[in-house]
Design a protein around this motif. Structure first.
Motif, mmCIF file in Angstrom:
data_model
loop_
_atom_site.group_PDB
_atom_site.id
_atom_site.type_symbol
_atom_site.label_atom_id
_atom_site.label_comp_id
_atom_site.label_asym_id
_atom_site.label_seq_id
_atom_site.Cartn_x
_atom_site.Cartn_y
_atom_site.Cartn_z
ATOM 1 N N VAL A 2 -2.477 -40.050 -6.115
ATOM 2 C CA VAL A 2 -1.359 -39.775 -5.210
ATOM 3 C C VAL A 2 -0.158 -39.241 -5.980
ATOM 4 N N GLN A 3 0.166 -39.884 -7.107
ATOM 5 C CA GLN A 3 1.309 -39.449 -7.894
ATOM 6 C C GLN A 3 1.055 -38.083 -8.536
ATOM 7 N N ILE A 4 -0.169 -37.835 -8.978
ATOM 8 C CA ILE A 4 -0.490 -36.538 -9.569
ATOM 9 C C ILE A 4 -0.317 -35.432 -8.539
ATOM 10 N N GLN A 5 -0.833 -35.643 -7.335
ATOM 11 C CA GLN A 5 -0.717 -34.612 -6.315
ATOM 12 C C GLN A 5 0.725 -34.426 -5.865
ATOM 13 N N ALA A 6 1.505 -35.496 -5.835
ATOM 14 C CA ALA A 6 2.919 -35.365 -5.494
ATOM 15 C C ALA A 6 3.641 -34.531 -6.541
ATOM 16 N N LEU A 7 3.342 -34.768 -7.816
ATOM 17 C CA LEU A 7 3.963 -33.984 -8.890
ATOM 18 C C LEU A 7 3.582 -32.513 -8.764
ATOM 19 N N ILE A 8 2.323 -32.226 -8.474
ATOM 20 C CA ILE A 8 1.874 -30.843 -8.330
ATOM 21 C C ILE A 8 2.608 -30.162 -7.175
ATOM 22 N N GLN A 9 2.765 -30.871 -6.057
ATOM 23 C CA GLN A 9 3.458 -30.305 -4.914
ATOM 24 C C GLN A 9 4.919 -30.014 -5.226
ATOM 25 N N ASP B 56 8.319 -22.739 15.862
ATOM 26 C CA ASP B 56 7.996 -21.325 15.987
ATOM 27 C C ASP B 56 9.081 -20.564 16.745
ATOM 28 N N LYS B 57 9.650 -21.200 17.755
ATOM 29 C CA LYS B 57 10.658 -20.514 18.555
ATOM 30 C C LYS B 57 11.917 -21.350 18.784
ATOM 31 N N GLN B 58 11.791 -22.672 18.637
ATOM 32 C CA GLN B 58 12.934 -23.534 18.883
ATOM 33 C C GLN B 58 13.094 -24.535 17.744
ATOM 34 N N ILE B 59 14.229 -25.213 17.757
ATOM 35 C CA ILE B 59 14.436 -26.340 16.866
ATOM 36 C C ILE B 59 13.702 -27.543 17.456
ATOM 37 N N GLU B 60 12.756 -28.090 16.697
ATOM 38 C CA GLU B 60 11.945 -29.197 17.184
ATOM 39 C C GLU B 60 12.384 -30.507 16.539
ATOM 40 N N THR B 61 12.147 -31.587 17.253
ATOM 41 C CA THR B 61 12.471 -32.926 16.762
ATOM 42 C C THR B 61 11.169 -33.635 16.392
ATOM 43 N N VAL B 62 11.115 -34.159 15.165
ATOM 44 C CA VAL B 62 9.898 -34.820 14.690
ATOM 45 C C VAL B 62 10.259 -36.165 14.067
ATOM 46 N N PHE B 63 9.298 -37.075 14.100
ATOM 47 C CA PHE B 63 9.427 -38.343 13.393
ATOM 48 C C PHE B 63 8.598 -38.257 12.124
ATOM 49 N N CYS B 64 9.239 -38.463 10.985
ATOM 50 C CA CYS B 64 8.570 -38.374 9.687
ATOM 51 C C CYS B 64 8.383 -39.769 9.109
ATOM 52 N N GLN B 65 7.151 -40.106 8.777
ATOM 53 C CA GLN B 65 6.832 -41.391 8.175
ATOM 54 C C GLN B 65 6.474 -41.147 6.716
ATOM 55 N N PHE B 66 7.495 -41.198 5.852
ATOM 56 C CA PHE B 66 7.330 -40.774 4.470
ATOM 57 C C PHE B 66 6.602 -41.790 3.599
ATOM 58 N N ASP B 67 6.339 -42.998 4.108
ATOM 59 C CA ASP B 67 5.524 -43.917 3.326
ATOM 60 C C ASP B 67 4.036 -43.611 3.479
ATOM 61 N N LYS B 68 3.721 -42.546 4.227
ATOM 62 C CA LYS B 68 2.368 -42.009 4.293
ATOM 63 C C LYS B 68 2.358 -40.663 3.576
ATOM 64 N N ARG B 69 1.183 -40.164 3.265
ATOM 65 C CA ARG B 69 1.053 -38.854 2.645
ATOM 66 C C ARG B 69 0.889 -37.778 3.711
ATOM 67 N N SER B 70 1.137 -36.543 3.324
ATOM 68 C CA SER B 70 1.144 -35.455 4.290
ATOM 69 C C SER B 70 -0.217 -35.236 4.947
ATOM 70 N N ASN B 71 -1.298 -35.643 4.276
ATOM 71 C CA ASN B 71 -2.633 -35.467 4.851
ATOM 72 C C ASN B 71 -3.101 -36.694 5.631
ATOM 73 N N GLU B 72 -2.242 -37.699 5.778
ATOM 74 C CA GLU B 72 -2.593 -38.907 6.509
ATOM 75 C C GLU B 72 -2.121 -38.819 7.956
ATOM 76 N N ARG B 73 -2.811 -39.541 8.799
ATOM 77 C CA ARG B 73 -2.462 -39.551 10.212
ATOM 78 C C ARG B 73 -1.085 -40.180 10.416
ATOM 79 N N ASP B 74 -0.323 -39.628 11.352
ATOM 80 C CA ASP B 74 1.010 -40.128 11.732
ATOM 81 C C ASP B 74 2.074 -39.845 10.671
#
Length: 507
Positions: free
Chosen positions: A196-203, A323-341
């Motif tokens: 996880v840490q290696i991939q975060a560093l690469i990103q 794509d066309k508007q400003i969207e509102t999202v909930f970000c759960q940063f204690d998960k990784r980008s490839n994880e659900r939610d």
């Protein structure tokens, strides 16, 4: 004798090997005159020798691994001494050489540490690529705070200040042994950091790369169509070494082959497979995974992943560019980008940064063809996109626009004692950058006394880029037809008018 050439092997151990071989040689000399039971014992002794040899080779590889780890620990201690000699306090300066003992900010890369304080020396530092307080624990890495010139150790990598190097257990040169089946030697690379840490560093990094050096003598990557060596990267896919290498010939000289990877989806190396089918020799040495710089991010984030790259680590609701508007999202940063939610879309905000619309009228008749239709009167021109004199609208922003035109076509009656019927026709087009978009026309046919006035209308919805131009022009006028433009002074209003507005801006 090859087993006793390593500097780390003890004299007693080597003596034992020599004695064993001497006994084996003496037994072999007497084999022809020996009784059958003695011959069987010698054969068993030969089998035992092969087993012992394979066991000792495995031990040597294991010892080389341990030596590599000890060398890494020594380098950590040397880095600690270097930092202390320069007068830095690792805990106070937040560049702890040992694991932090109190809640202090831990940066994500060596690049960020170098930006925070360029005076920090090269050495071992704690970083937390996936974000402090979330995900996996911080990792201990080597930070190169200088920009050394290219040499044999980094010929494949653009060394810059603040380069992050992740250590592993295969940095020292390692012998592949004497197994002969394709890929029979296997070496998994174990890094001093979680995946996880290696991939975060690469990103986070602008570029990451890693190389391998292989010293080969009759130890080939590929021969006569058979592949004897290959490797694996992060993606888990088997990859072959280049065919145009030094390690493809069977001559008895030792050669050095170098290869490297820098594809973001492939680094780092995870496993190597080699073989020694022609009883030569092969030794590999793998560099550390090195990353430098910051990955480029868009000016306006489009996702939780973009927000994470910028540095956001707190779970919460954020606005991102859709794509066309400003969207509102909930970000759960204690998960990784490839994880659900990791990201949940909540909704969007319809935001337009500009108000753009116009309404113009004509006060005069117009007969000229194939030129933009000018206007004399502006009722509204918000955004100043319509040029009244030229009749050309220039889109100030990307978006979807609506246009509407209405005019009054007039055809003069024929005069004279015996008028001849003629065709009566008038048309107007909507143009975008010189290309026709919409057509409207009236056709009276061959009449002597046609209806004197006829309306012309057209509407169109068009997608425009900033700078695109739109206008109306007469494309056909037969037998004297023209656009009627006299303004009614007693009953204000125009017979010919043009309007348009921005429906939706593209952001």
């Amino acid at each position: 004798m090859l087993l006793c050439e390593g500097e780390r092997m003890g004299h007693n151990f080597c003596g034992t090997i020599r004695s064993f071989l001497l006994i084996l040689a003496m037994s072999t000399c007497c084999l022809t005159a020996a009784p059958p039971d003695l011959q069987a014992r010698v054969e068993q002794l030969e089998k035992n020798y092969v087993t012992m040899k394979e066991h000792l080779e495995a031990k040597i590889i294991d010892l080389e691994t341990k030596v590599g780890r000890l060398e890494a620990k020594i380098e950590v201690q040397d880095s600690l001494l270097a930092v202390l000699e320069k007068g830095h306090d690792p805990l106070i300066d937040n560049v702890a050489i040992s694991r932090p003992h109190r809640q202090i900010a831990i940066l994500r890369t060596c690049h960020e540490i170098n930006i925070a304080n360029p005076s920090y020396p090269s050495g071992m530092y704690w970083i937390d690529p996936d974000g402090q307080g979330i995900g996996d624990p911080p990792i201990h890495v080597y930070c190169d705070m200088e920009a050394p010139e290219a040499d044999e150790s980094n010929w494949w990598f653009d060394a810059v200040k603040g380069t992050t190097s992740i250590l592993h257990d295969s940095e020292s040169e390692m012998d592949i042994g004497s197994c002969t089946e394709p890929g029979c030697y296997s070496r998994q690379i174990k890094y001093n950091a979680s995946d996880v840490q290696i991939q975060a560093l690469i990103q986070f990094s602008e570029n990451c790369a890693q190389n391998i050096e292989y010293r080969c003598r009759k130890s080939l990557y590929k021969y006569n169509g058979t592949v004897y060596a290959w490797w694996y990267g992060k993606d888990g896919k088997r990859k072959e070494f280049p065919s145009s290498t030094n390690c493809v010939n069977l001559d008895d000289t030792e050669k050095l082959e170098r290869d490297f990877i820098d594809e973001r989806d492939t680094v780092p190396y995870t496993r190597f497979r080699f073989s020694n089918p022609f009883k030569g020799s092969g030794k590999h040495k793998v560099s550390r995974l090195r990353c430098h710089g910051n990955a480029k991010t868009v000016a306006m984030p489009r996702s939780c992943d973009d927000l994470w790259r910028i540095g956001h680590t707190l779970n919460g609701i954020y606005s991102v560019r859709g794509d066309k508007q400003i969207e509102t999202v909930f970000c759960q940063f204690d998960k990784r980008s490839n994880e659900r939610d990791f990201q949940k879309k909540i909704g969007y905000q319809d935001i337009k940064t500009k108000s753009i619309y116009f309404y113009v009228q004509k006060d005069k008749h117009f007969t000229e063809r194939n030129v933009p239709l000018p206007f004399e009167r502006s009722i509204a021109n918000i955004g100043w996109a319509m040029d009244l004199g030229s009749g050309v609208f220039t889109a100030p922003v990307n978006g979807t626009y609506f246009f509407s035109f209405a005019g009054l076509a007039q055809f003069p009656m024929l005069t004279g004692p015996d008028p001849v019927p003629v065709q009566r026709e008038l048309g107007a087009n909507l143009y975008k950058n010189g290309g026709r978009i919409a057509i409207s026309q009236v056709n009276k046919g061959y009449l002597v006394y046609p209806d004197n006035l006829s309306p012309i209308t057209l509407q169109s919805t068009i997608s425009l880029q900033a700078g695109d131009k739109v206008w109306i022009q007469i494309y056909i006028g037969i037998s004297g037809g023209f656009l009627y433009g006299d303004r009614q002074w007693r009953n204000p209003g125009s017979h010919t008018h043009f309007n348009g507005w921005l429906l939706e801006e593209e952001i």
